[in-house]
Write a protein that holds these residues in place. Structure first.
Motif, PDB file in Angstrom:
ATOM      1  N   ILE A   1       0.902  -1.243  -0.037  1.00 27.34           N
ATOM      2  CA  ILE A   1      -0.145  -0.003   0.110  1.00 27.34           C
ATOM      3  C   ILE A   1       0.923   1.209   0.106  1.00 27.34           C
ATOM      4  CG2 ILE A   1      -1.837   1.206   1.214  1.00 27.34           C
ATOM      5  CD1 ILE A   1      -2.498  -1.398   2.491  1.00 27.34           C
TER       6      ILE A   1
ATOM      7  N   SER B   1       2.197   5.230   0.493  1.00 29.04           N
ATOM      8  CA  SER B   1       2.005   6.160   1.608  1.00 29.04           C
ATOM      9  C   SER B   1       2.487   7.465   1.280  1.00 29.04           C
ATOM     10  CB  SER B   1       2.771   5.353   2.980  1.00 29.04           C
ATOM     11  OG  SER B   1       4.048   5.600   2.553  1.00 29.04           O
TER      12      SER B   1
ATOM     13  N   SER C   1     -11.697   3.173   9.462  1.00 26.52           N
ATOM     14  CA  SER C   1     -12.116   2.568   8.531  1.00 26.52           C
ATOM     15  C   SER C   1     -13.599   2.773   8.000  1.00 26.52           C
ATOM     16  CB  SER C   1     -12.158   0.728   8.567  1.00 26.52           C
ATOM     17  OG  SER C   1     -12.820   0.585   9.838  1.00 26.52           O
TER      18      SER C   1
ATOM     19  N   LYS D   1      -0.425   5.757   5.479  1.00 27.88           N
ATOM     20  CA  LYS D   1      -0.845   4.884   4.306  1.00 27.88           C
ATOM     21  C   LYS D   1      -1.990   5.450   3.615  1.00 27.88           C
ATOM     22  CE  LYS D   1       1.856   1.266   5.014  1.00 27.88           C
ATOM     23  NZ  LYS D   1       2.862   0.414   3.992  1.00 27.88           N
TER      24      LYS D   1
ATOM     25  N   ASP E   1      -4.606   3.985   2.280  1.00 32.45           N
ATOM     26  CA  ASP E   1      -5.827   3.303   2.166  1.00 32.45           C
ATOM     27  C   ASP E   1      -6.695   3.487   3.154  1.00 32.45           C
ATOM     28  OD1 ASP E   1      -4.181   1.885   3.945  1.00 32.45           O
ATOM     29  OD2 ASP E   1      -5.024   0.012   3.748  1.00 32.45           O
ATOM     30  N   LYS E   2      -6.448   4.310   4.092  1.00 35.92           N
ATOM     31  CA  LYS E   2      -7.344   4.648   5.304  1.00 35.92           C
ATOM     32  C   LYS E   2      -7.716   6.186   5.468  1.00 35.92           C
ATOM     33  CE  LYS E   2      -5.946   0.777   8.402  1.00 35.92           C
ATOM     34  NZ  LYS E   2      -7.332   0.184   8.372  1.00 35.92           N
TER      35      LYS E   2
ATOM     36  N   MET F   1      -6.166  10.502   0.144  1.00 39.25           N
ATOM     37  CA  MET F   1      -6.399  10.439  -1.040  1.00 39.25           C
ATOM     38  C   MET F   1      -7.054  11.724  -1.731  1.00 39.25           C
ATOM     39  SD  MET F   1      -5.835   7.267  -2.495  1.00 39.25           S
ATOM     40  CE  MET F   1      -6.712   7.135  -3.904  1.00 39.25           C
TER      41      MET F   1
END
Length: 570
Positions: A312, A314, A341, A393, A395-396, A417
């Motif tokens: 993943i 970062s 999450s 990261k 993805d969170k 993101m």
């Protein structure tokens, strides 16, 4: 025991040295502790059955054929290839041999099948009659044959030669990487694992040195392109051949580790394969309780034997803590970063501790959410520039909370993101003492009643940096509610405005919250929510020169903080 298998040991293999991976797989040690093992009694005999391989919906394997002649060098019948179908309970049934195009007068050994191209790779072993018949003159080569020709085109691959042995092939999922065993650089005849890449043909082999030992390293199986299983008689095992595994991480293999019981015993254990779902497979063992010397065993588990690991990305993020009034950096502020999450793009309440608090009104309850302690990523202190930095990261999402004796606690949600690498956190100074609501003298309050008529309410007082209206500090809204209760067709628009101090996004949010709070105040006074439209303009409609960067007095800034009422329908 090992002397009998010394010959078989030459048929061996293992995994991919130069593969570039986005997703990786790791062995799940917990799942390997929940395995059930069964002897495949319908295909095993008193002779040898070993080295299973996947053959589309079938399972292929090697067996010593009692209908052939005996090889006196190893005191066993010559080896042939066979296959079996699955029964109702996934057990192997209806054993059958390959035809004469594969099974020759020589030994046919461990194999693998490229189901995309329909190519069978298998080991063929025989003695070089020109040089005699001692064990030192055994020739082992990897052959290939195509399914479409009914395997009539069997021929050795280009890597095979008469100077040393190569045997026991296994393939990557693409079919373009092959792992095999060879003694090509051995001075004592022991086997090592090598890899080769298919371009126009199989390239020069690479020794997988981190996997190999000074003993024999054989019978490999490559799973998911990032886990390799193989057998070795190296020191430190339980006895005979033991099954080892290694995972491919960061462009290299890890040091091999032995599989636990029930795979490894004090007897020979080798030739493991695992299906794509990671819950079922086969291996070979000479342990007591079987039907013959080497038997095929199946194994199964409810949990996957491998776990998918994704690399993943970062990013480096800096949070800058600033004073809302001066916009100067604040040092010494404690900053907690917790990850959260999402479920269906909504926050997962399982990530939070929930406290239920009493509200201001009778029977009113407030729910307070705090990130659980096990979700804490880091606890940091802002430096003299007011900065804390962390690699996060992507993805969170993260909740960033601040704690200071001189400033009100604040939190913000950070999405790697969407949000920038640098984020300002604006803190409100704690006032030296609570400010009582201003005493409003009795005065005549004008309430508009004509369509499109606009009046500014300057005397609605909110808690500092909050949308909560102070008790007894909304006489203008009280008067408006009274008029609207008398004129039941009247509808209005409430618009809230802030001054220019602080971050514009924050001021926009605050103005929306205050307009909504004013609307709720009217609803609580008996006005239908359908008769009130709430809108927040933030700092977008400054009434004087006090825009961003301009020096103004508190009174000048106060002039821009207001709630406006516009009549929509009379």
């Amino acid at each position: 025991m090992f002397e009998r298998n010394k010959f078989i040991l030459s048929f061996l293999l293992f995994f991919l040295c130069s593969l570039q991976l986005e997703a990786q797989y790791e062995v799940s040690a917990v799942s390997f502790g929940k395995i059930s093992v069964n002897n495949e009694t319908e295909v095993n005999t008193e002779n040898l059955e070993f080295s299973p391989f996947f053959l589309r919906d079938l399972i292929g394997f090697v067996y010593s054929n009692p209908k052939s002649k005996k090889d006196n060098n190893i005191s066993e019948y010559y080896f042939d290839l066979a296959f079996s179908a699955h029964g109702m309970n996934e057990n192997l049934i209806k054993r059958a041999s390959f035809g004469q195009n594969i099974n020759s007068e020589f030994h046919e050994g461990p194999a693998c099948f490229d189901d995309k191209k329909g190519v069978l790779y298998f080991t063929r072993t025989y003695y070089d009659i020109k040089k005699g018949t001692s064990r030192d003159t055994i020739v082992r080569k990897i052959y290939q044959a195509t399914e479409r020709s009914d395997y009539s085109d069997a021929k050795p691959i280009a890597l095979s030669n008469d100077r040393y042995s190569i045997c026991h092939p296994t393939l990557s999922s693409s079919g373009k990487k092959m792992i095999f065993s060879s003694n090509m650089n051995s001075t004592d005849g022991n086997m090592d694992l090598y890899s080769s890449t298919m371009k126009e043909d199989w390239n020069s082999p690479i020794n997988l040195s981190i996997l190999n030992s000074e003993s024999n390293d054989v019978f490999p199986f490559l799973m998911k392109d990032s886990i390799i299983f193989f057998a070795s008689d190296r020191p430190g095992g339980k006895g005979g051949l033991d099954i080892y595994y290694s995972t491919y991480k960061d462009s290299s293999w890890d040091n091999p580790l032995p599989l636990p019981y029930p795979f490894n015993t004090e007897y020979d254990d080798f030739g493991i394969i695992i299906d794509k779902n990671g819950k079922f497979g086969y291996f070979t063992s000479s342990r007591p309780g079987g039907k013959g010397k080497d038997d095929l065993y199946s194994f199964s588990t409810k949990d996957k034997l491998w776990e998918r690991k994704i690399n993943i990305p970062s990013k480096d993020v800096s949070f800058v803590v600033l004073d809302k009034l001066t916009l100067q950096p604040i040092s010494g502020v404690k900053v907690l970063i917790s990850d959260i999450s999402l479920k269906n793009d909504k926050y997962n309440l399982e990530d939070f501790d929930v406290d239920v608090l009493a509200g201001e009104k009778a029977g009113e309850l407030l729910m307070k959410l705090s990130p659980k302690s096990n979700s804490l990523v880091d606890s940091l202190i802002s430096n003299k520039e007011g900065i804390v930095s962390r690699n996060l990261k992507i993805d969170k999402r993260y909740i960033v909370r601040t704690y200071s004796e001189k400033y009100e606690n604040e939190y913000t949600v950070y999405d790697p993101m969407k949000d920038d690498n640098t984020v300002n956190i604006i803190l409100n100074p704690i006032p030296p003492k609570l400010v009582a609501p201003p005493v409003v003298k009795k005065q005549e309050i004008y309430i508009p009643i004509k369509k499109n008529e606009v009046v500014v309410f300057n005397n609605i007082y909110y808690e500092l940096n909050s949308a909560r209206i102070l008790q007894g500090a909304a006489l203008e809204l009280d008067a408006l509610a009274k008029i609207m209760n008398q004129r039941i067709t009247m509808t209005v628009e409430l618009s809230a405005h802030t001054d220019s101090r602080g971050k514009s996004e924050y001021n926009q949010t605050l103005s929306i919250q205050r307009a909504t709070s004013a609307k709720q105040y009217l609803v609580d006074k008996g006005i239908s929510e359908l008769r009130v439209k709430a809108i927040g303009y933030g700092e977008s409609r400054i009434r004087n020169h006090c825009t961003d960067g301009k020096t103004c007095t508190d009174e000048e800034h106060k002039y821009n903080r207001r709630t406006e009422v516009r009549v929509l329908t009379e």
